[in-house]
Design a protein around this motif. Structure first.
Motif, short mmCIF file in Angstrom:
data_model
loop_
_atom_site.label_atom_id
_atom_site.label_comp_id
_atom_site.label_asym_id
_atom_site.label_seq_id
_atom_site.Cartn_x
_atom_site.Cartn_y
_atom_site.Cartn_z
N ALA A 40 0.75 -1.12 -0.12
CA ALA A 40 0.10 -0.08 0.10
C ALA A 40 0.98 1.25 -0.05
O ALA A 40 0.34 2.57 0.28
CB ALA A 40 -0.88 -0.09 1.08
N GLY A 41 2.28 1.11 -0.17
CA GLY A 41 3.00 2.39 -0.32
C GLY A 41 3.50 2.70 1.05
O GLY A 41 3.98 4.09 0.80
N GLY A 42 3.07 2.09 2.01
CA GLY A 42 3.62 2.65 3.45
C GLY A 42 5.14 2.87 3.35
O GLY A 42 5.85 2.05 2.88
N ASP A 47 -5.31 8.67 6.04
CA ASP A 47 -4.76 8.60 7.14
C ASP A 47 -4.80 9.90 8.15
O ASP A 47 -5.03 9.97 9.37
CB ASP A 47 -3.39 8.08 7.12
CG ASP A 47 -3.30 6.50 6.57
OD1 ASP A 47 -4.36 5.95 6.47
OD2 ASP A 47 -2.15 6.00 6.28
N ALA A 48 -4.29 11.12 7.55
CA ALA A 48 -4.27 12.18 8.38
C ALA A 48 -5.58 12.62 8.98
O ALA A 48 -5.85 13.20 10.04
CB ALA A 48 -3.52 13.24 7.66
N ALA A 49 -6.75 12.46 8.01
CA ALA A 49 -7.99 12.72 8.32
C ALA A 49 -8.46 12.06 9.41
O ALA A 49 -9.32 12.45 10.33
CB ALA A 49 -8.91 12.84 7.00
N LYS A 50 -8.14 10.69 9.45
CA LYS A 50 -8.49 9.87 10.49
C LYS A 50 -8.05 10.15 11.90
O LYS A 50 -8.65 9.80 12.98
CB LYS A 50 -8.18 8.35 10.20
CG LYS A 50 -8.90 7.66 9.09
CD LYS A 50 -8.33 6.38 8.89
CE LYS A 50 -9.03 5.63 7.43
NZ LYS A 50 -8.29 4.45 7.32
N GLN A 51 -6.75 10.84 12.01
CA GLN A 51 -6.13 11.10 13.30
C GLN A 51 -6.68 12.44 13.92
O GLN A 51 -7.58 13.15 13.91
CB GLN A 51 -4.72 11.22 13.05
CG GLN A 51 -3.86 10.16 12.61
CD GLN A 51 -2.58 10.08 12.46
OE1 GLN A 51 -2.27 11.30 12.47
NE2 GLN A 51 -1.97 9.00 12.05
N GLY A 105 1.45 5.71 -8.62
CA GLY A 105 1.72 5.42 -7.35
C GLY A 105 1.97 6.72 -6.33
O GLY A 105 1.44 6.46 -5.13
N LYS A 106 2.68 7.58 -6.79
CA LYS A 106 2.94 8.71 -6.19
C LYS A 106 1.65 9.31 -5.71
O LYS A 106 1.10 9.93 -4.44
CB LYS A 106 3.71 9.68 -6.85
CG LYS A 106 5.12 9.28 -6.80
CD LYS A 106 5.85 10.16 -7.46
CE LYS A 106 7.58 9.69 -7.62
NZ LYS A 106 8.52 10.57 -8.16
N GLU A 120 -0.21 9.85 -1.62
CA GLU A 120 -0.56 11.00 -1.25
C GLU A 120 -2.05 11.13 -0.90
O GLU A 120 -2.36 11.62 -0.05
CB GLU A 120 -0.35 12.16 -2.45
CG GLU A 120 1.02 12.64 -2.47
CD GLU A 120 1.27 13.45 -3.64
OE1 GLU A 120 0.17 13.93 -4.31
OE2 GLU A 120 2.58 13.62 -3.87
N ARG A 121 -2.88 10.48 -1.62
CA ARG A 121 -4.26 10.08 -1.41
C ARG A 121 -4.34 9.28 0.13
O ARG A 121 -5.30 9.63 0.81
CB ARG A 121 -4.94 9.32 -2.52
CG ARG A 121 -6.41 9.35 -2.21
CD ARG A 121 -7.25 8.37 -3.14
NE ARG A 121 -6.57 6.90 -3.09
CZ ARG A 121 -7.18 5.95 -2.11
NH1 ARG A 121 -7.86 6.47 -1.32
NH2 ARG A 121 -6.64 5.08 -2.23
N MET A 122 -3.73 8.22 0.23
CA MET A 122 -3.72 7.42 1.42
C MET A 122 -3.10 8.16 2.72
O MET A 122 -3.69 8.15 3.77
CB MET A 122 -2.79 6.03 1.18
CG MET A 122 -3.80 5.11 0.23
SD MET A 122 -3.10 3.40 0.21
CE MET A 122 -1.33 4.09 -0.62
N GLU A 123 -2.30 9.04 2.38
CA GLU A 123 -1.62 9.79 3.37
C GLU A 123 -2.51 10.92 3.97
O GLU A 123 -2.73 10.97 5.05
CB GLU A 123 -0.19 10.47 3.02
CG GLU A 123 0.86 9.62 2.91
CD GLU A 123 2.11 10.25 2.24
OE1 GLU A 123 1.98 11.32 1.86
OE2 GLU A 123 3.04 9.42 1.91
#
Length: 183
Positions: free
Chosen positions: A78-80, A179-183, A168-169, A173-176
């Protein structure tokens, strides 16, 4: 004296098919093998984990148990970022564990391994299985106090390649952002 970047020299030499002399390679501190200088050995040993971009490719250079390793920086799944992963041994293989989803990737081959039971076995017993090579691994050499990485020349697509490209980039960025919105 005019200093020309090694990237420009590589470009010019590839376009005009000019070979670069050994003296020019030594001046740039690059061995003749196509390796790329990523840092001083003592600095990389102290750091243990180092992010580098080599010819546009994001890689992780790490030092563990007196050995240097280099692999694509972003996990194939997942690009982590792998820089915060733990290094553990599973089934006799030294692996980095992706901090995002706990995928286990061997440092030597880039093989993804997992533990499961085979429901068809008379007595299902957990054992290790391979998903095959999923993470691109690069060659590391240390010479005269410098550490060099030679990018993998395996011609087939390896899943971690996806997160090195433009699509992929964008996906990373979308996944990041999610993740930021979840925190």
């Amino acid at each position: 004296m005019l200093k020309i970047s090694h990237v420009f020299l590589q470009y010019v030499s590839s376009v005009w098919n000019i070979s670069i002399s050994m003296e020019e390679r030594e001046e740039r501190q690059e061995p003749a093998t196509g390796s790329h200088f990523v840092g001083k050995k003592e600095d990389l040993i102290k750091a243990k984990w180092s992010f580098r971009t080599v010819v546009g490719r994001d890689i992780l250079v790490l030092y563990h148990q007196e050995i240097f390793y280099a692999l694509d920086f972003h996990c194939y799944h997942a690009g982590g970022p792998l820089q915060n992963g733990d290094i553990e041994e599973f089934d006799g293989k030294l692996c980095i564990v992706c901090p995002k989803h706990k995928f286990k990737i061997s440092l030597a081959e880039g093989e993804s391994i997992y533990r499961a039971t085979n429901p068809y076995d008379p007595v299902p017993t957990p054992r290790w299985y391979s998903k095959g090579i999923k993470q691109r691994i690069h060659i590391v050499t240390d010479t005269d106090g410098g550490v060099y990485v030679t990018l993998s020349h395996v011609s087939r697509f390896i899943e971690s390649d996806y997160f090195q490209g433009e699509k992929g980039k964008v996906e990373r960025e979308r996944m990041e952002a999610e993740d930021a919105a979840k925190q």
